[in-house]
Enzyme design. Sequence first.
Site, PDB file in Angstrom:
ATOM      1  N   GLY A 143      56.422  12.100  -6.918  1.00 49.11           N
ATOM      2  CA  GLY A 143      56.127  12.438  -8.561  1.00 49.11           C
ATOM      3  C   GLY A 143      56.871  12.141  -9.304  1.00 49.11           C
ATOM      4  N   CYS A 154      60.321  21.325  -4.557  1.00 50.96           N
ATOM      5  CA  CYS A 154      58.949  21.562  -4.929  1.00 50.96           C
ATOM      6  C   CYS A 154      58.008  22.000  -4.152  1.00 50.96           C
ATOM      7  CB  CYS A 154      57.883  20.523  -5.661  1.00 50.96           C
ATOM      8  SG  CYS A 154      58.953  20.128  -7.308  1.00 50.96           S
ATOM      9  N   CYS A 169      54.837  34.498   7.811  1.00 50.52           N
ATOM     10  CA  CYS A 169      54.569  33.504   5.644  1.00 50.52           C
ATOM     11  C   CYS A 169      53.988  32.542   6.316  1.00 50.52           C
ATOM     12  CB  CYS A 169      56.346  33.664   4.895  1.00 50.52           C
ATOM     13  SG  CYS A 169      56.666  32.522   6.309  1.00 50.52           S
ATOM     14  N   LEU A 196      48.551  14.490  -3.663  1.00 46.95           N
ATOM     15  CA  LEU A 196      47.594  13.493  -5.008  1.00 46.95           C
ATOM     16  C   LEU A 196      47.718  14.455  -6.066  1.00 46.95           C
ATOM     17  CD1 LEU A 196      44.585  12.651  -2.272  1.00 46.95           C
ATOM     18  CD2 LEU A 196      46.530  11.377  -3.180  1.00 46.95           C
TER      19      LEU A 196
END
Lengths: 488, 152
Positions: free
Chosen positions: A146, A293, A446, A176
Site C-alpha cells: 500500500g 491492516c 469466525c 488491488l
Amino acid sequence: MAKILIPTPLRPYTDKQDAVDASGTTVGELLADLTRRHSGLKAHLFNDQGKLRSFVNVYVNDEDIRYLQKEQTPVNASDTVSIIPSVAGGVDTVEDVRRSHLGRLGEPLTNDEVKRYSRHLIMPEVGVDGQRKLKASKVLCIGAGGLGSPVAMYLAAAGVGTLGIVDFDTVDFSNLQRQILHGTPDVGRPKLASAKDKLHALNPEIDIQTYEVALSSQNAMQLFEPYDVIVDGTDNFPTRYLVNDACVLLGKPNAYGSIFRFEGQASVFATKDGPCYRCLYPEPPPPGLVPSCAEGGVLGVLPGLIGVIQATEAVKLIMGIGEPLIGRFLIYDALRMRFRELKLRKDPDCPVCGTHPTVTKLIDYEQFCGITPAAPEPAAVNHATEITSVELKQRLDRGDRPRIVDVREPNEYQINRIPGSELIPLGDVPKRYGELNPDEEIVVHCKMGGRSAKAADFLRSVGFKRVLNLKGGILDWIDKVDPSQPKY
Amino acid sequence: MSDRRLTLGARVDEVIRRHGEETYPHECCGALVGRGDGVTDAVALPNTTEEGPRRRFLVRPSDYRLAEQRATELGGELLGFYHSHPDHPAKPSQYDLDHAWPTFAYVIVAVAAGASQAMTVWFLKDDRSIFEEGSLQHGENSHPDPAQTVHG
C-alpha cells in the site's frame, strides 16, 4: 556603493580585480549585487539553500558579520567589506561519508532527461543541480504494498537514479484496492515482477533493484548499506523496529509511514540529530493489541496520501531543500480530514540512538515484539473442542442441526456466511450468551478460527457443555465446502 | 585528471613532508606561495580546528590574511594550501570537497605511522562537483617524491 575586497581564489570570477564595487545598504544586498555582477561567484559563496557557505567569512571593516547583524549588517559607502576564506579539510569521518551520499551531484543530465524533468528544472529550488542529486541518489523501499506503491511510483517518476524494493509477497486480489503498483492481470505474480514492469514503463531511465527476500536482522545491514534513504512501508512491528534500528546503526534517514483503517502517520527518523522510532515508542505494543491492516482493514486511498508524504520527504532530503519532517510526527485522520503534528525530541536515553546505546547491533525483533514463532499447527483435530469444515458439512448433510454461531462483525457477516448461522459478534458474547442453551451443542466460527476460539473458551467457562470451534474459520469452509462464496 | 600542474620548488616537498611527520598523528596545514604554477615557499600555519586535529584542519581567517601578507612579502602570490592525511590515502575527502575554494591548489600528503607517503595535488572543478587531480612536479634541486621512489 561600497568596496568589496576579493580574496585570491575568487579573483578569476572578478576579472582578476582584488576589489570591486557593489551597491546595497546591508551586507546581504551587497553580496546579492556582487553575485549579479559576477555570476561565477555565487556557487562558491552560497550553498544550494542560498546561505553563505560556512567557510566564507565576511568582514565589515575588521568585524566578522557573524558578530554584527549577520547579513543584515548595515554598510555605507565608507565601509570596506572583505570576503576572507577559512580553509578547512581533513579525512572523512563516518558522518561525512553518510552526509556525502545525500546531495552528491550525479552525472550531467541527458537531453531526454532535461525534457522529462523540465517541470523540476524550471524551479530554482530544484534546478539542474537538484535533478542531478536525484539522479545520483539511491532510495530503498521496504515493501511494494500500500505505501510502497505510491512511494516507488513517485520516486521513479521524479528521477531517483536507483530505486531498490524489498518484498517477497505475491499479488492478491485483496491488494488491488490500494496497491496501485499492481493490476488485475498481476494477481498471482510476485509483487516485485509487477512493480518492475510498472516502474520501468513509468521511467526507463532509472535503475530498479529488486530483492525478493524477507527483511531480517541477518540481511538488513547489507541491503541498506548502498542506499541513501530508506522508506519504511512495512505493516508489522518487528520489521518496523528492525528498519529503525538498522537506519540508526547505519546513519541513514528513515522516511517513515504507517496506516491503519482511516488513520495514517508519517515522520522522518534516524537523521543525525533527530529522534528515531524508538524515541517515540521505546517498546512495542503487546502482541495482538494493535491489529494489522489484514485484520482491521484500511481505507484504500489512505496509503496513497501517506506514501506520497514519505516520497516527498525522501525527495527533500536528497535535494537538501525545505523543512524536513524531522522531530515532528504527523497524524492524519482521513474521516475528519485533519492533520495533527506532534513534536518529537531525540531521547538521550533511547536504547539505540541515545547517548549510551544498549542496542549496538540488530537483535531478534520477533522476540522483542513478543512474537514467538508459530508452533506448527497440530494436524490432528481435537474432537473435544474442534470440528473441521468437512465434518460440519457431513453432519449437516446427515440432518444434524448444531447451533452455528458466527462471532465476526456484522460487516463481515454481510460478505459471506455459513447457511443457518446466527451472528453474535465476539464483543457481545458475554452479554448475549443467555440467548443460547448451555446444554445444546454449539459450533462457533469466525474468519480464521482465532476469535471463535476465544468465544468457545468463554462459553465453556460459563458452563456450556459442548462447544466446538470451527477449525480454520469460514475461509476453510469456503475452500473445502462452498467455493461459490467470496473470500476477503 | 585536471590539465593543471603544480611544480614544487627546492625544499618545498621536504618542508611539507617534515611538517606532516612532526604533527602526526594530527593533521598539519600550511600555505603554498609562488608564481604561476611554481611553488617557491611552503608556509606552515597553525591547525586551529576544534573538531579534532587527527581528522581535521582549519586555517582561520586571521591566519589566511597572514598567509596573503606573507605571500606579498615573499614577492609571490598565494597559490593554495597543503595538509596531511594521517593514516589515510592522499586523496581528497568529501569534507575537503565541501570546503574547497576554486583556483587554489590543494596539496595532500599521506602520513602513515609517522612517515610521509604519497603526495598529490588537486584542483576544485568549477561546478564544485569534484576535485580533479593535477600533476605534481618537482623543480630543480628538489627531491623526487620518496614514496614513489621506494614503492614506485
